[in-house]
Design an enzyme around this catalytic site. Structure first.
Site, PDB file in Angstrom:
ATOM      1  N   GLY A  15       0.807  -1.217   0.000  1.00 25.41           N
ATOM      2  CA  GLY A  15       0.000   0.000   0.000  1.00 25.41           C
ATOM      3  C   GLY A  15       0.837   1.263   0.000  1.00 25.41           C
ATOM      4  CE1 TYR A  16      -1.754   6.595  -1.608  1.00 28.72           C
ATOM      5  CE2 TYR A  16      -3.186   4.791  -0.924  1.00 28.72           C
ATOM      6  CZ  TYR A  16      -2.928   5.888  -1.734  1.00 28.72           C
ATOM      7  OH  TYR A  16      -3.857   6.263  -2.671  1.00 28.72           O
ATOM      8  NE  ARG A  43      -3.133  -0.603  -3.108  1.00 24.38           N
ATOM      9  CZ  ARG A  43      -3.314  -0.057  -1.912  1.00 24.38           C
ATOM     10  NH1 ARG A  43      -3.404  -0.795  -0.841  1.00 24.38           N
ATOM     11  NH2 ARG A  43      -3.437   1.252  -1.793  1.00 24.38           N
ATOM     12  CD  GLU A 166       8.070   5.049   7.166  1.00 29.09           C
ATOM     13  OE1 GLU A 166       8.909   4.155   7.163  1.00 29.09           O
ATOM     14  OE2 GLU A 166       8.388   6.256   7.180  1.00 29.09           O
ATOM     15  CE  LYS A 221       2.756   6.584  12.660  1.00 26.12           C
ATOM     16  NZ  LYS A 221       3.278   7.509  11.683  1.00 26.12           N
ATOM     17  CB  CYS A 277      -2.395   8.320   9.828  1.00 20.41           C
ATOM     18  SG  CYS A 277      -1.648   7.169   8.669  1.00 20.41           S
ATOM     19  CG  PHE A 278      -3.489  13.115  11.654  1.00 19.64           C
ATOM     20  CD1 PHE A 278      -2.292  12.490  11.947  1.00 19.64           C
ATOM     21  CD2 PHE A 278      -3.446  14.371  11.068  1.00 19.64           C
ATOM     22  CE1 PHE A 278      -1.073  13.096  11.672  1.00 19.64           C
ATOM     23  CE2 PHE A 278      -2.240  14.990  10.784  1.00 19.64           C
ATOM     24  CZ  PHE A 278      -1.054  14.351  11.091  1.00 19.64           C
ATOM     25  NE  ARG A 347      -5.954   5.417   2.665  1.00 17.97           N
ATOM     26  CZ  ARG A 347      -4.897   4.672   2.986  1.00 17.97           C
ATOM     27  NH1 ARG A 347      -5.073   3.515   3.602  1.00 17.97           N
ATOM     28  NH2 ARG A 347      -3.674   5.067   2.695  1.00 17.97           N
TER      29      ARG A 347
END
Ligand code: NAD
Ligand code: UDX
Length: 460
Positions: A15-16, A43, A166, A221, A277-278, A347
């Site tokens: 993925g990303y 993908r 990451e 993280k 993410c956030f 997203r």
């Protein structure tokens, strides 16, 4: 693993994170073989496509690296078992979204993909394998992975589990990977930690690599993302005060950012933070705090998300109010659909909610973005809204017969729009809503255009 050397790496999840991260490792470590695998064959086919403009992810600089290393020491495939069997080190880069049902729904991470990877590794690994958490995970997930891996009584193989979260941001991923502020390695097997560190030393100085225990690494993280998101909610809350008082948010951000203790980055007010993410990572932190009965801590962080939704709704309500409280059958141009510039990712994009609300109020939208496809927008806005918007390839066409334009993503090319040309296509009075503060308000002073900007207010 021969003589304690890592030779072969597998990354589960293309993925990303998995794709760009492995591409940068492959570029900087020509002696390593990297296999990126995914259950999503479509993908994988896109990662292998001849035409580099078809890669599944748009990220500046990515296609150039892929063209250098693909099928030399970087391989994309769906043969997960084989890649696990051959690997000395396995990165887990699978998705970890919020649980939709069951215990912890709406807050806790859904770990089904991580768990299935651990089981797959347990069944197929050979010899000693270092398993590295690259995905963002709740604190203590490494323990779950260790337990799954340790169930086998097969003495021929063994595992070490490390955490190596990451920190890349989309749109700047290649630069973030080539030149990160730090690399975090958490673990309790020092030898395994050194082997992972050795990989990064191929292109990074030693002082950038931090060793911690597993739980500090996992928690750091979540905390980093919570702090970054908190800054955005803080500046967004001040943007509303600016609009009410005549202060200008850009001037305020500049003034406070000069204080080294505050710093200049991440002080751009906007329509609310998006991205995968956030929100997810803060909800996870909230869940963790509640689990340990730290309710005040949970409430504190949850407010960062509440302000974010409030800001997003505030933008939508401002648009409707300025258009005389009525958008029924009005056409509105939407400039930008991705959650930030330089990515095709939508997203949690703030555009989704604002577009859905405007459609719900009766508006028709002409939607333009430089990298997001019509298909993606269609999925995000759901089929019931299909007849209430059109996709515009050309930015000027998006203005045809519109009563307003809402700039939602800070793509730099929007700054160069020729507003005199736009004026010939639109209905008057015409409004521009700049939710990213990238347009110069002075440009509109002598034009027949009403202009509103976040944290600034309107010119009329
Ligand atoms: P993504 O959805 O783009 O990619 C995840 C991939 O994993 C998908 O292609 C999926 O098919 C694959 N997958 C899931 N289960 C699998 C399995 N059992 N076997 C093989 N493949 C499997 O997600 P992403 O954005 O790359 O994020 C991955 C992780 O990294 C998440 O935990 C996220 O929080 C974290 N992260 C993301 C970013 C970001 O900017 N996107 C940055 C830092 C960390
Ligand atoms: C974030 C973190 O930055 C990264 O370290 C982590 O690994 C993954 O999550 P990402 O979500 O890809 O990265 O992008 P980011 O640049 O953080 O932007 C997130 C959202 O906040 C976007 O919608 C962006 O437009 C918004 N944002 C960012 C603001 O509104 N104002 C700012 O000043 C910065």
């Amino acid at each position: 693993m021969i003589n304690n050397k890592i030779l072969n790496i597998c990354c589960i999840g293309a993925g990303y994170v998995g794709g760009p991260t492995m591409a940068v490792i492959a570029k900087n470590c020509p002696d390593l073989i990297l296999n990126v695998v995914d259950i999503n064959e479509e993908r994988i086919n896109l990662w292998n496509s001849e035409d580099l403009s078809n890669l599944p992810i748009f990220e500046p600089g990515l296609s150039q690296i892929i063209s250098q290393v693909r099928n030399k020491n970087l391989f994309f495939s769906s043969n997960i078992k084989k890649a696990i069997k051959n690997a000395d080190m396995i990165f887990l880069s699978v998705n970890t979204p919020i649980k939709e049902k069951g215990i912890g729904a709406g807050y806790a991470s859904d770990l089904r993909w991580v768990e299935s990877c651990a089981r797959e590794i347990n069944e197929n690994a050979v010899g000693h394998t270092i398993v590295v958490e690259k995905s963002t995970l709740p604190v203590k997930t490494a323990k779950t992975i260790q337990e799954i891996l340790n169930v086998s009584n097969n003495s021929d193989r063994s595992f070490s589990v490390l955490s190596n979260p990451e920190f890349l941001a989309e749109g700047t991923a290649i630069n973030d990977l080539e030149n990160p502020d730090r690399v975090l390695i958490g673990g309790d097997d020092h030898k395994a930690m050194l082997l992972l560190k050795k990989i990064y030393l191929n292109w990074l100085p030693e002082e950038k690599i931090i060793f911690t225990n597993l739980w500090s690494s996992e928690l750091s993280k979540l905390t980093a993302n919570a702090f970054l998101a908190q800054r955005i909610s803080s500046i967004n809350s001040i943007s509303a005060i600016c609009e009410s008082t005549g202060a200008d948010i850009k001037e305020v951000s500049n003034a406070i950012g000069k204080d080294k203790r505050i710093g200049e980055e991440f002080l751009n007010s906007g329509p609310g933070f998006g991205g995968s993410c956030f929100k997810k990572d803060i909800l996870n932190l909230v869940y963790l705090a509640r689990f340990y009965r730290l309710n005040e801590v949970a409430d504190y962080w949850e407010n960062v998300i509440k302000i974010n939704s409030w800001q997003n709704n505030r933008v939508y309500e401002t648009i409707v109010k300025k258009l005389f409280g009525n958008v029924v059958d009005k056409k509105i141009a939407i400039l930008g659909f991705s959650f930030k510039k330089n990515t095709n990712d939508t997203r949690e994009s703030p555009s989704i909610n604002i577009c859905k609300n405007l459609i719900h109020d009766g508006a028709f939208l002409n939607i333009h973005d430089f990298k997001v496809s019509k298909d993606t927008i269609s999925k995000d806005l759901s089929s019931k809204n299909e007849s209430r918007w059109s996709f515009q390839e050309n930015v000027y066409d998006a203005f045809e017969d519109t009563h307003a334009a809402v700039l939602l993503t800070e793509w730099e090319l929007y700054v160069n729009i020729d507003w005199e040309e736009v004026l010939n296509k639109v209905k008057k009075p015409f409004w521009i809503f700049d939710t990213r503060s990238i347009l110069n308000p002075k440009v509109f002073d002598n034009l027949e255009i009403n202009f509103w900007q976040i944290g600034f207010g309107s010119n009329k």
